[in-house]
Scaffold this active site. Structure first.
Site, PDB file in Angstrom:
ATOM      1  N   GLU A  25      39.531  16.002 -28.404  1.00 45.90           N
ATOM      2  CA  GLU A  25      38.691  15.426 -29.446  1.00 45.90           C
ATOM      3  C   GLU A  25      37.332  15.165 -28.828  1.00 45.90           C
ATOM      4  O   GLU A  25      37.248  14.686 -27.691  1.00 45.90           O
ATOM      5  CB  GLU A  25      39.334  14.105 -29.910  1.00 45.90           C
ATOM      6  CG  GLU A  25      38.864  13.609 -31.242  1.00 45.90           C
ATOM      7  CD  GLU A  25      39.616  12.327 -31.610  1.00 45.90           C
ATOM      8  OE1 GLU A  25      40.588  12.403 -32.373  1.00 45.90           O
ATOM      9  OE2 GLU A  25      39.222  11.257 -31.095  1.00 45.90           O
ATOM     10  N   PHE A  55      34.147  13.376 -27.681  1.00 43.59           N
ATOM     11  CA  PHE A  55      33.842  11.975 -27.425  1.00 43.59           C
ATOM     12  C   PHE A  55      32.477  11.655 -28.021  1.00 43.59           C
ATOM     13  O   PHE A  55      31.466  12.275 -27.663  1.00 43.59           O
ATOM     14  CB  PHE A  55      33.830  11.681 -25.923  1.00 43.59           C
ATOM     15  CG  PHE A  55      33.333  10.305 -25.586  1.00 43.59           C
ATOM     16  CD1 PHE A  55      34.117   9.199 -25.878  1.00 43.59           C
ATOM     17  CD2 PHE A  55      32.075  10.118 -25.027  1.00 43.59           C
ATOM     18  CE1 PHE A  55      33.651   7.918 -25.597  1.00 43.59           C
ATOM     19  CE2 PHE A  55      31.615   8.838 -24.753  1.00 43.59           C
ATOM     20  CZ  PHE A  55      32.403   7.732 -25.030  1.00 43.59           C
ATOM     21  N   HIS A  66      33.739   1.420 -33.812  1.00 46.54           N
ATOM     22  CA  HIS A  66      35.054   1.512 -34.421  1.00 46.54           C
ATOM     23  C   HIS A  66      35.023   0.712 -35.725  1.00 46.54           C
ATOM     24  O   HIS A  66      34.898  -0.500 -35.705  1.00 46.54           O
ATOM     25  CB  HIS A  66      36.106   0.943 -33.459  1.00 46.54           C
ATOM     26  CG  HIS A  66      37.493   0.931 -34.013  1.00 46.54           C
ATOM     27  ND1 HIS A  66      38.531   1.617 -33.424  1.00 46.54           N
ATOM     28  CD2 HIS A  66      38.024   0.330 -35.098  1.00 46.54           C
ATOM     29  CE1 HIS A  66      39.623   1.422 -34.123  1.00 46.54           C
ATOM     30  NE2 HIS A  66      39.348   0.642 -35.147  1.00 46.54           N
ATOM     31  N   GLU A  88      41.286   4.180 -39.520  1.00 46.09           N
ATOM     32  CA  GLU A  88      40.299   3.933 -38.476  1.00 46.09           C
ATOM     33  C   GLU A  88      39.283   5.074 -38.443  1.00 46.09           C
ATOM     34  O   GLU A  88      39.656   6.249 -38.513  1.00 46.09           O
ATOM     35  CB  GLU A  88      40.999   3.807 -37.118  1.00 46.09           C
ATOM     36  CG  GLU A  88      41.970   2.635 -37.094  1.00 46.09           C
ATOM     37  CD  GLU A  88      42.477   2.313 -35.692  1.00 46.09           C
ATOM     38  OE1 GLU A  88      42.767   1.135 -35.435  1.00 46.09           O
ATOM     39  OE2 GLU A  88      42.581   3.246 -34.863  1.00 46.09           O
ATOM     40  N   GLU A 126      42.344   7.851 -37.026  1.00 47.36           N
ATOM     41  CA  GLU A 126      43.790   7.789 -37.219  1.00 47.36           C
ATOM     42  C   GLU A 126      44.111   6.723 -38.256  1.00 47.36           C
ATOM     43  O   GLU A 126      43.228   5.982 -38.682  1.00 47.36           O
ATOM     44  CB  GLU A 126      44.512   7.479 -35.913  1.00 47.36           C
ATOM     45  CG  GLU A 126      44.153   6.142 -35.296  1.00 47.36           C
ATOM     46  CD  GLU A 126      44.911   5.898 -33.977  1.00 47.36           C
ATOM     47  OE1 GLU A 126      45.954   5.230 -34.058  1.00 47.36           O
ATOM     48  OE2 GLU A 126      44.475   6.366 -32.918  1.00 47.36           O
ATOM     49  N   ASN A 171      46.829   3.516 -39.250  1.00 46.44           N
ATOM     50  CA  ASN A 171      47.927   2.629 -38.871  1.00 46.44           C
ATOM     51  C   ASN A 171      48.695   2.274 -40.131  1.00 46.44           C
ATOM     52  O   ASN A 171      48.153   1.651 -41.047  1.00 46.44           O
ATOM     53  CB  ASN A 171      47.407   1.365 -38.198  1.00 46.44           C
ATOM     54  CG  ASN A 171      46.818   1.679 -36.839  1.00 46.44           C
ATOM     55  OD1 ASN A 171      47.401   2.403 -36.050  1.00 46.44           O
ATOM     56  ND2 ASN A 171      45.645   1.164 -36.567  1.00 46.44           N
ATOM     57  N   ARG A 229      50.730   0.144 -41.240  1.00 39.27           N
ATOM     58  CA  ARG A 229      51.351  -1.186 -41.143  1.00 39.27           C
ATOM     59  C   ARG A 229      50.249  -2.228 -41.271  1.00 39.27           C
ATOM     60  O   ARG A 229      49.072  -1.899 -41.369  1.00 39.27           O
ATOM     61  CB  ARG A 229      52.016  -1.325 -39.782  1.00 39.27           C
ATOM     62  CG  ARG A 229      51.034  -0.933 -38.659  1.00 39.27           C
ATOM     63  CD  ARG A 229      51.370  -1.477 -37.324  1.00 39.27           C
ATOM     64  NE  ARG A 229      50.541  -0.874 -36.278  1.00 39.27           N
ATOM     65  CZ  ARG A 229      49.352  -1.314 -35.907  1.00 39.27           C
ATOM     66  NH1 ARG A 229      48.816  -2.356 -36.495  1.00 39.27           N
ATOM     67  NH2 ARG A 229      48.670  -0.701 -34.946  1.00 39.27           N
ATOM     68  N   ARG A 279      40.846 -12.820 -30.335  1.00 34.50           N
ATOM     69  CA  ARG A 279      42.235 -12.797 -29.877  1.00 34.50           C
ATOM     70  C   ARG A 279      42.337 -13.592 -28.583  1.00 34.50           C
ATOM     71  O   ARG A 279      41.613 -13.317 -27.635  1.00 34.50           O
ATOM     72  CB  ARG A 279      42.683 -11.366 -29.596  1.00 34.50           C
ATOM     73  CG  ARG A 279      42.610 -10.459 -30.805  1.00 34.50           C
ATOM     74  CD  ARG A 279      43.249  -9.125 -30.447  1.00 34.50           C
ATOM     75  NE  ARG A 279      43.130  -8.177 -31.553  1.00 34.50           N
ATOM     76  CZ  ARG A 279      43.808  -7.046 -31.610  1.00 34.50           C
ATOM     77  NH1 ARG A 279      44.654  -6.726 -30.631  1.00 34.50           N
ATOM     78  NH2 ARG A 279      43.654  -6.224 -32.628  1.00 34.50           N
TER      79      ARG A 279
END
Lengths: 180, 505, 505, 180
Positions: free
Chosen positions: B200, B202, B208, B275, B288, B290, B292, B339
């Site tokens: 892929e 870069f 993001h 994403e 990609e 996710n 969930r 986080r």
């Protein structure tokens, strides 16, 4: 609580001999002295290990500090959201001996509890400073433990798959130039 | 409906709170080391799964399905991680007549494979990062070099079954390609049991950006205002926010349209996240999906007022989505999430498990704390080191940042080392405050610091630290010297008993 | 600007948080028994005022102004209670060049006298509850009876200088009037040093509805969506919410217009609240004005996204109000606040001061906890018994109620008795859930219960309680029997020291 | 921790003689028995005074209970947001004597710490059950303490303005019919 106490306090790599003297019975004041300094401190204990200090010499600020001894025997001070590490010892007692440090042998220990994933070296193998010796997994992260010096692997004390404690010896490296 | 929450930590607590609010009975599960974990007590019922390693507890499908049977649960919420993106688990649940709270097993499978998801995006007309399809191990070196040339350098080698940065290598020119392919295949094979890789492009200085979606069983898909998750350390998100300073209303609209197109194409249901990478020219590329709930879902909840977990459950029980797409697509104010990890950021971000001796959580206006631990709990070595998420809301980004700083200054976790000092440092960085960063930002500035401590004493604080260290030791010893221990946790009983000596039967 | 917060408890913490978020240096003050209070540590600086009784600390004007001088504070935030509505204190501050964060001293004086405030409302065209002006003590019995007849029965005798229900009597007919006047005058004289009373019609089945306002120095007054505060025990608010189920958009508009009319008439600045009664026919009547921040301000913050304390400070430093009147006048979702008191609701709501041995605060989606105490703090006997406010937000009222119930089930305060069981009971009442209540509701249902406990064991729980009582005692004793005490609060030092015996210097 | 213990537990006005037996060393299980009941209990201590009990006989529910001894010597159990009061005594020791309860004299005590605002009666004054005897102020609230029975005021132990402790005797009433 009516007796003074002398302690060795090491912070930022510097050691001071500190005396703590209690105030009169029932008072929340203590006096803390080292070198040429002497501070009156208004101490309020909130919980075991949690304090509010008001130090008139520093104005009216209430310093909220938490103090916990870590697994490695250091004291972690929580000050303003930061974590400062200190060493405190009762100066009337001998210091904790530092294992293996005296001779040429260095014990390489696990920095935290976990599971030994891989041993990267064998006995009698020559290693250089910074070379990976073993991989410990904790909390889904693999952490490589590396050699503190050039030398030869004298002993491998663990096998892959084993659980290890923080401070548990993984490998012993006999330090010395590789050209020996 | 009776929901078994097949997870632990903060996300299990989060889901169990939703169950309680919706009046849905809940079953919690736990491993041996989690007996004292808050999620055990938040659940209506709690069942021991087995030993602490995840493979014997939270990943033990057979045992979990056994607990479903024992307790009469009719639905499973997998949270994130563990079994949440395991298509065969989802399929097994459905084959037993259980509701799997997530998309269809087939959709998990399609979107879980990275190249298959890219292919689905291309077919739905959604731009993807330039790259190849899956590259079989049988390709010759020349073929690999040719594929890489088409993609262009610098490029990423990625594992088709990848995740968490494993099986990933960055290559800046043809010289290092073949060795890196070898390394990536070997790592991917070890990590996922599947060594296939792909290339892929870069994208330098990209952000993001991700789009949360909800889909119901009746074909309605609702996209939410974007989340910005570029603050990452080694591909792990550290701070997330919504909205992104880099997303214009036009881009927001285009992102939402792309998300809906792809979700409609694969008939996506329940909660999911797409994403994207966003480059400096405001072009975005699908990365990609996710399939969930995400860790960072609270920032979306705070700027839209929608409870995503409530909706996951409501969709799973057959309700129709009734959200106002315009309202949830437009941010009301700004939210930031930090986080909190049990790690020693000063010691190379080393994990720091152990017993929490005291915990004071932040609170007050605009602060939400989603935490999975509490005072007295021992953070285990067996699972992820994230123990808490602090989320701040304010009418604007600057307000959310100062509020977050205020909250972190109130947060106290005794007994273990946490990433809070590193977060405080990060929130103080000029580039962060100005919104000037990309996915490589944090790793770059950390490299520049080369291990410098995040916990530096400010001028004048050294004396306070010396006083604190000495006085705390003084009192710890004094407690032992005095008969009448003044300890707030000592009940009158124990105090009395200590004074009169130990009673015996 | 440097702000001295002349208050304690949760409101001091609330204001100090705002100071920190705005980057304004703060000074906290405390009495002897409050040395360990959270507000002492939340402040940048903290100064001891004096002994614990309020008259020698939080009400000691001279000492507070002395601290202002010592610390170089330039502004004072009085919070609520204590000196917040003391016009001469406000005047004294301004005469010394200090910023008093509140309205002008003259406005405090006008709106503080109940009959003067009524008069101002009448002049501004705002409807008031039918009633008299101040009735001098010199009036004859016949004149009193005549005034009462004009107002109509049932009526309230109220103290002109009143507050907290003191000097207040309800009279249902001419028979009891004169004795009640006597009693009210005597109580008011004792409580406020001013025995003047007036009569006000008692409106049956009315609701207590209030309008928050902010006014700046440039003539702008912004009214907020209403708060509903009818859930009261003996004239003390227990649960507040926003919006009110009883207020239609038309009434909301009319309330806002009335609030602005009165504020413009008296040139009101900073934060204030106009209290109204709303009858069953949707007619409203001005009751009184609170010229300060209210306890229940967070419900307004949660449905409008506005930080009222930030704005108090910004207005005080001369900023212009830039709020969108339409946005803050329309509720976004629904918010409910429960006041947690240190009281034993089962023992006639008796105050329950004492040391808090453990505290777990509620958290998670939609929950805000504004608390003024923490584990290890001893709740003093000297001040109000409110220790915390839990606020829940959800898109609708039913959602906010279930969320509040969930939060209260997580809230644990050990060592003292609190009103949480009574709140849980109240939130479960059918009338409350259906929104069918007036200011007399809570007193009526409490009377019907005639002292029945709020903490009743549910079927099957008795055995759990017996087990808990026995096992907890067993472990308390076992701790003393075993050498190696397993206590999470014991540091490794103390554990080690205990094992090796007590060290001496 | 290896010995059984017998306790008297009073809840809801009913007393039970309860035996607690520990499980094998290192086990988190204890057995609790009274009358015809015997429960295995999986005990997890979260903090001093805070427990999670899983009682297999009652299914998989984790009962989170906090247990604190109150000033008055009762145990306050926090269960599901409610506060249940219990009395627990080591059954091998005599019960706490109830002061003044035996004779005709009743000591009327302050229900919480506070300041005595007013005494409403004088010595030798006749009082009826429920009549106010004194007013104690705490937390800005005035609380009237009333007579537990008809009788005569035998002694007034406090004066207005004084601080009083919880359980401190305010007034002693000699109980008996007023027509005596």
């Amino acid at each position: 609580m009516s007796r003074a106490m002398r302690l060795s306090v090491e912070i930022d790599g510097q050691e001071r001999l500190v005396t703590v003297e209690p105030g009169t019975e029932g008072s929340s004041l203590v006096t803390v002295k080292w070198s040429d300094r002497a501070y009156e401190v208004d101490v309020s204990r909130l919980h075991a290990g949690r304090f509010s200090f008001i130090i008139p010499a520093f104005g009216y600020v209430s310093h909220e500090v938490s103090c916990y001894e870590t697994e490695s025997g250091e004291v972690a001070l929580g000050i303003g959201g930061r974590q400062i590490k200190a060493r405190v010892a009762d100066s009337s007692r001998p210091k904790r001996a530092t294992v293996f440090q005296a001779g040429g042998d260095r014990a390489v220990t696990a920095p935290m509890p976990g599971r030994l994933v891989r041993v990267l070296v064998e006995e009698d193998e020559k290693v250089v400073e910074g070379q990976g010796l073993a991989v410990v997994e904790a909390m889904k992260m693999e952490n490589e433990v590396s050699s503190p010096a050039d030398g030869v692997v004298k002993e491998v004390c663990v096998v892959a798959g084993e659980s290890v404690e923080a401070g548990g010896v993984l490998v012993v490296v006999a330090a010395g130039s590789l050209d020996d | 409906m009776k929901i078994l929450v097949a997870n632990r930590g903060e996300i299990a607590v989060r889901i169990l709170r939703a169950c309680r609010e919706l009046g849905v009975p809940s079953v919690g599960v736990y491993s041996e080391c989690d007996r004292r974990a808050p999620h055990v007590r938040q659940a209506d019922e709690a069942v021991l799964l087995g030993p602490s390693p995840a493979s014997e507890s939270y990943l033990n499908i057979e045992r979990i399905l056994g607990v479903v049977q024992e307790t009469g649960a009719t639905a499973i919420h997998p949270g994130y991680g563990f079994l949440s993106e395991n298509a065969s688990f989802a399929r097994e649940c459905r084959s037993r007549g259980l509701v799997f709270i997530g998309p269809d097993a087939g959709v998990i499978q399609t979107m879980g494979g990275k190249t298959a998801a890219r292919q689905a995006a291309i077919e739905a007309g959604v731009p993807v990062v330039p790259g190849t399809e899956a590259l079989p191990d049988s390709l010759s070196d020349e073929e690999l070099i040719a594929h890489a040339g088409e993609v262009g350098y610098p490029l990423f080698i990625k594992a088709v079954a990848g995740g968490g940065g494993r099986g990933m290598r960055r290559v800046s020119g043809p010289a290092g390609l073949l060795a890196a392919v070898e390394a990536a295949r070997s790592e991917a094979g070890a990590a996922f049991g599947e060594s296939t890789i792909y290339f892929e492009r870069f994208l330098e200085c990209a952000r993001h950006i991700e789009v949360q979606v909800l889909g119901d069983d009746y074909g309605t898909v609702v996209p939410f205002v974007e989340r910005e998750c570029s603050i990452q350390r080694r591909h792990q998100k550290v701070i997330e926010e919504s909205p992104s300073v880099a997303v214009t209303p036009d881009v927001r609209k285009a992102l939402a349209e792309a998300a809906v197109a792809l979700c409609n194409a694969v008939r996506y249901t329940n909660a999911g996240t797409l994403e994207f990478l966003l480059d400096a020219e405001h072009r975005f590329y699908f990365l990609e999906m996710n399939t969930r709930l995400q860790v960072e879902h609270p920032v979306t909840e705070l700027v839209t007022g929608v409870d995503l977990v409530h909706w996951q459950i409501r969709i799973a029980r057959g309700e129709r989505l009734t959200l106002d797409r315009n309202k949830v697509g437009t941010p009301d104010g700004h939210a930031i999430e930090c986080r909190v990890y049990a790690e020693d950021s000063d010691a190379g971000f080393l994990p720091s498990p152990g017993k929490i001796t005291f915990m004071r959580r932040p609170s007050g206006p605009g602060i939400r704390d989603d935490s999975g631990v509490e005072s007295g709990f021992e953070v285990p070595v067996f699972y992820d080191s994230m123990i808490s998420k602090v989320v701040a809301w304010a009418p604007d980004r600057a307000g959310a940042i100062v509020r977050m700083c205020r909250a972190l200054s109130e947060y106290e976790i005794g007994g273990i080392t946490t990433s809070i000092p590193a977060l405080v440092w990060l929130l103080g960085q000029k580039e962060f405050n100005e919104g000037r960063f990309d996915t490589g930002f944090l790793d770059r500035v950390l490299k520049d610091r080369s291990g410098e401590s995040f916990s530096v004493l400010q001028p004048g604080e050294t004396d306070v630290a010396i006083i604190a260290a000495a006085v705390s030791r003084y009192f710890a010893d004094a407690d032992l010297r005095t008969a009448e221990v003044e300890d707030v946790t000592l009940t009158p009983w124990r105090r009395a008993a200590r004074l009169e000596g130990v009673r015996r039967l």
